[in-house]
Structure formats: C-alpha cells, structure tokens
Scaffold this active site. Structure first.
Site, PDB file in Angstrom:
ATOM      1  N   ASN A 153      41.496  36.130  39.771  1.00  6.93           N
ATOM      2  CA  ASN A 153      40.772  36.233  41.038  1.00  6.93           C
ATOM      3  C   ASN A 153      39.799  35.083  41.303  1.00  6.93           C
ATOM      4  O   ASN A 153      39.568  34.722  42.454  1.00  6.93           O
ATOM      5  CB  ASN A 153      40.064  37.587  41.141  1.00  6.93           C
ATOM      6  CG  ASN A 153      39.133  37.836  40.001  1.00  6.93           C
ATOM      7  OD1 ASN A 153      39.187  37.167  38.965  1.00  6.93           O
ATOM      8  ND2 ASN A 153      38.248  38.790  40.171  1.00  6.93           N
ATOM      9  N   GLU A 250      34.692  40.702  29.758  1.00  9.66           N
ATOM     10  CA  GLU A 250      34.346  40.902  31.174  1.00  9.66           C
ATOM     11  C   GLU A 250      35.520  41.653  31.789  1.00  9.66           C
ATOM     12  O   GLU A 250      36.538  41.056  32.127  1.00  9.66           O
ATOM     13  CB  GLU A 250      34.170  39.544  31.858  1.00  9.66           C
ATOM     14  CG  GLU A 250      32.943  38.775  31.413  1.00  9.66           C
ATOM     15  CD  GLU A 250      31.655  39.393  31.896  1.00  9.66           C
ATOM     16  OE1 GLU A 250      31.685  40.350  32.691  1.00  9.66           O
ATOM     17  OE2 GLU A 250      30.591  38.917  31.461  1.00  9.66           O
ATOM     18  N   CYS A 284      36.033  42.082  40.503  1.00 10.63           N
ATOM     19  CA  CYS A 284      35.818  43.111  39.478  1.00 10.63           C
ATOM     20  C   CYS A 284      34.621  43.999  39.778  1.00 10.63           C
ATOM     21  O   CYS A 284      34.636  45.187  39.489  1.00 10.63           O
ATOM     22  CB  CYS A 284      35.621  42.435  38.143  1.00 10.63           C
ATOM     23  SG  CYS A 284      34.373  41.145  38.213  1.00 10.63           S
ATOM     24  N   GLU A 461      27.639  36.941  30.843  1.00 16.23           N
ATOM     25  CA  GLU A 461      27.875  35.570  31.281  1.00 16.23           C
ATOM     26  C   GLU A 461      26.685  35.140  32.135  1.00 16.23           C
ATOM     27  O   GLU A 461      25.938  35.969  32.648  1.00 16.23           O
ATOM     28  CB  GLU A 461      29.183  35.480  32.077  1.00 16.23           C
ATOM     29  CG  GLU A 461      30.371  35.843  31.191  1.00 16.23           C
ATOM     30  CD  GLU A 461      31.709  35.326  31.679  1.00 16.23           C
ATOM     31  OE1 GLU A 461      32.110  35.687  32.790  1.00 16.23           O
ATOM     32  OE2 GLU A 461      32.354  34.575  30.924  1.00 16.23           O
TER      33      GLU A 461
END
Ligand code: NAD
Length: 487
Positions: A153, A250, A284, A461
């Site tokens: 994505n 993630e 997400c 992150e």
C-alpha cells in the site's frame, strides 16, 4: 505505459538480474496492463544481497552518526527534487491517485531520511552511570544486517521508514518489496547511492511469500521488520524466533473511530472518509468501524452519503481523481466478497457496493462503500477488508462504546471525535491501540511513534522510538580500584 527497471534487484550498489527466478509481472492497477517484468530472487541472489550487506556494514557502523546522517539528508533532498517522477512511479506501482502520491508517498519517505539524518548526533548517545568510585557507560550499537519486508500500500514510504532508522543506527539493509509493487524501492536504493551511501548498505531484492523465508531464516540476518497482514506476521515472527532475531511487526487492523453527538459533525465525517477511502481504503490504520452516537446517526449518514457520492473515481494520473483502483484483481475480488457478506448478513447499504461502470478498461475499481446498521458480530465488522468499505455502527453511551471498540484481536489505531476535551482524553486512554487520534484521523508524521498492540504487532516505527528497534545497548562497567576477592 512502461516502467521497466534496468534489472530486478539492486545489490552492492548495482542493478543485478538472475533470469532463473520466477517471473513477476508488474501490472498497472488502473488498466491491468503489464508495465514491467521482473524476476523473483533465486537463493543465489538472496546470498549475494546478504553477503554484500554483511561486508559493507562494519565500516559504515564505524563512521560518525553525523557523517551517516549527512548522506541520509542528501537522499531526502534528492527525493524531494524528484517528487513528481517518484510519485508517478508510485501511482503506476499501486494505482493510488497522483493527487495522493504527490503529497504522501515520496515526501513521507524523504521526511524519514531527513528526520533520522538530523537526529543522528543526539539520538544515538549512550549514558553515564555513576557507581561510587566505579562507573559504567552504555553505548547504542547496531544490530548488523537488517531485513525489511514490505506491503503494497505504501511501497516507497515503507522502504524508507525501515531503511532510514536502520541505516542511521549503523546497520545494513536488505529490503524485499511486495510482489505487487516491486518498482519504487529500486529507486530508493538508486537515490541512496547517488546521495553517497557506500555500496552494499541498502539492497533491494524481489520476491513473494516463498522468498521472504529465505531472508528471515538466514543466519547472517540480525533483525526482521515486516509490514504485512497478521497471518504473515505470525509466520515471520515464528520463523525469526527460531534463531532469536529481533523483530518489528507492523500488521493489520480493524480500528474504531468513535463519533460522539457533541462532535463537529462535518470534521468527523471528513475524518471518517479520510480514514476509510484514502488510498482506496488500503491503509492499515484505517478507522473501519465508525461508531456513531445514535442521536446524530441520520444527520451523519445523510451528509456522509452525499459527500461519498461526490468523490471523483477514475484515472489515477488525473490530478482531479480522488479514488483509484485496488492494487490487484485478487484484492478487488476479496473486497467484493466482503461487500457481498455485508449485504447477506443484514447490513444496510448506504452507498456504493459495486464496481463503478463509468470507469472503462480492465482496472480493479470498487465504489467507495458505506454500510450502516452494522453490528459487532458481522464479518465486515470483525475482519480487515483493506478496501474502501466503511462500516457505521450505532452506540448509546461511552462505557458501552469503549468496550465494543476494544472487542477485537487487533490494536493498531483508533480515533475519537468530541468537543468535550476531557472525554476525548478519557476515551483515548481506554482504547487498546498503538496510535490514537482525537478530532483528526490517520496523521502519521515522522516525529510520532507508529505501531500496533495486541495482534496488530509490536515495535515502533518513526520517532526516536524506532532507534531502539534497530540498535541495542552495550554496557561497559569500569572498575577504578583494586579487585577485592574473598579467596
Ligand atoms: P501480506 O502479509 O500478504 O504480505 C506482506 C509481505 O510479506 C509481502 O512482501 C510478502 O511477499 C511477504 N510475505 C508473505 N508471506 C511471507 C512469509 N511467510 N515470510 C516472509 N515474508 C512473507 O500483506 P499485504 O497484502 O502485502 O499487505 C496488506 C496487509 O499489510 C494488511 O493487513 C495491512 O493492514 C498490513 N499493513 C500494515 C501496516 C502497518 O504499518 N501496521 C502498513 C501497511 C500495511
């Protein structure tokens, strides 16, 4: 339209090909046209990439953080200068509208290089611990060879969000993009070399779910950072555990976005639309369970319907386009099957629900879709759809909505819209998720930590927190006196 790279892989500062690898066809999602043909990495390519990284890493780690940072900042500048070219490539890779990629993809990657390049000198310091006449100090040391595995994505953003903190900490990286979006990461590797990164430190190899394990199981790899789905996360974490590698996960989500009746309703609708339709719903952290307090339900739905039906669906290269195609035919099939389940299980279709018929060609388009009267048990309220499908659920009071919002295995993100400041903080405090927004949604600047809890993953992150996931502390105890031994 063609976007054929020089070769499939980028290793040790150069493009490399091995035609023995399985063919990966890169399709432009808006037309289904083949825009590039690449090859998945063979075991020999995997070895070559990891060996190059291992060879280059010690000298890089020995450089000062400031010197490393200078190179990353130069890479950020080059990315910004080439923003248009990189954004067009990102649109070809993903099908996302140029209107988005031009502001959210290479620019976000550049932010990451700029941020980590800039904080190098201060962020990597250790500490001094006084112990009477003795003392200890800590230093932050790199892990070695890090592997990044990306989803489709945000291919360029993911390549940078993993690469920048890994490199600034003194590691080398081997990055494998998603087989759906193989193109963008190669450009990042090229730009890093142009910015002065010594060869071998940022390598890109292509491949799919059969290539990933070759990287994850490799004994010379110290860390794996995956962006992907929960089932993939479980497999990768299990494989990494076999050799006790560091991991960042993630993963996916089914995040709640709660709208109280005192909220600025148009802002809440805007937040819900951004949090469901941006990148054609392939984000997400999307707030795909929109809980709306019952007293404002009708107003919310009627305004949401009107604004959704006004969205411009079409050619992603047209700057007016707001909704592009899904990334692949398979992903569209998956989304359509969820829409069918929503209808079959009794949700009310407010708008959308089909394939737009005014978009010609073979593109993988889906109409932005809103379901109302969704209940907690419905499949569309429980499973991650990863497409432009918003579920609106009703609620009556705060305690009830918090319990229902938390009633999921996922814990990536969440949001609350209210004009009651204390309630905003109280609700955010109780939602079980890694990132929460009050009166906005889905903003992820590089300065703030991003990552999941529960089954949505672990590790963070961005921000200073990412440094902890690409380095470890070494402690040195210094004895200043004679050793007093009892024997
Ligand atoms: P996916 O899990 O199918 O694939 C992700 C990557 O893992 C791909 O590169 C794939 O080739 C690789 N892979 C698959 N099986 C593997 C294995 N056994 N070992 C090693 N590598 C393997 O995910 P996707 O469909 O590409 O992306 C969509 C998913 O990613 C969604 O669930 C979405 O929520 C999640 N996602 C999460 C974040 C986040 O930051 N939390 C961001 C973007 C996407």
């Amino acid at each position: 339209m063609k976007a054929q790279p020089i070769a499939s892989h980028f290793i040790d500062g150069e493009y490399v090909e091995d035609t023995d690898g399985t063919v990966i066809e890169s399709l432009y999602p808006a037309t289904g046209e083949v825009i590039a043909r690449l090859h998945a990495a063979t075991p020999a390519i995997v070895e070559q990439a990891i060996a190059a990284a291992k060879r280059a890493q010690p000298e890089w780690a020995a450089m000062s953080p400031t010197a490393r940072g200078r190179i990353l900042k130069r890479a950020a500048d080059i990315m910004r200068e080439r923003n248009r070219e990189l954004s067009e490539l990102e649109t070809l890779d993903t099908g996302k509208p140029i209107q988005e990629t031009i502001v959210a993809d290479p620019t976000s990657g550049a932010d990451s290089f700029e941020f980590f390049g800039g904080i190098a000198a201060a962020g990597l310091n250790g500490s001094y611990i006084p112990l009477g006449q003795d003392f200890a100090y800590t230093k932050r040391v790199p892990l070695g060879v890090c592997v990044g595995i990306g989803a489709w994505n945000y291919p360029q953003q993911i390549a940078c969000w993993k690469g920048a903190p890994a490199l600034i900490c003194g590691n080398a990286m081997v990055f494998k993009p998603s087989e759906n979006t193989p193109l963008g990461a190669l450009k990042i590797a090229e730009i890093l070399i142009e910015a002065g990164l010594p060869k071998g430190l940022y390598n890109v190899i292509q491949g799919d779910r059969t290539t990933g394990p070759l990287l994850v199981n490799h004994p010379d790899v110290a860390k794996v950072s995956l962006t992907g789905s929960v089932p993939t996360g479980r497999k990768v974490a299990a494989a990494a555990a076999g050799s006790l590698k560091h991991v960042t996960m993630e993963l996916g989500g089914k995040s709640p976005l709660i709208v109280f009746d005192d909220a600025d309703i148009d802002s809440a609708i805007g937040g819900a639309m951004l949090g469901n339709f941006y990148s054609t719903g392939q984000v997400c952290s999307n707030g795909t369970r929109v809980f709306v307090q019952r007293s404002i339900k009708e107003t919310f739905l009627s305004r949401l319907k009107a604004r959704t039906e006004n969205m411009v669906i079409g050619d992603p290269m047209d700057e007016a386009t707001q909704i592009g195609p899904m990334v692949s035919f398979d992903q569209r099939q998956k989304v359509m099957s969820y829409i069918d389940k929503g209808k079959a299980e009794g949700a009310t279709l407010v708008t959308g629900g089909g394939i737009p018929n005014h978009v010609t060609g073979e593109g993988y388009y889906v109409q932005p879709t809103v379901f109302a009267d969704v209940t907690d048990e419905m499949t569309i309220a429980r499973e991650e759809i990863f497409g432009p499908v918003m579920c609106v659920l009703d609620f009556d009071d705060e305690a009830e909505v918090i319990a229902r919002a938390n009633g999921t295995e996922f814990g990536l993100s969440g949001g609350v819209f209210t004009s009651d400041l204390t309630r905003g903080h109280r609700v955010a405090d109780q939602l079980e998720a890694g990132t929460l927004w009050i009166n906005t949604y889905n903003l992820c600047p590089v300065e703030i930590p991003f990552g999941g809890s529960k089954q949505s993953g672990f590790g963070r992150e961005n921000s200073l927190a990412a440094l902890e996931h690409y380095s470890e502390l070494k402690t040195v105890y210094v004895g200043m006196g004679k050793v007093e031994a009892p024997y």
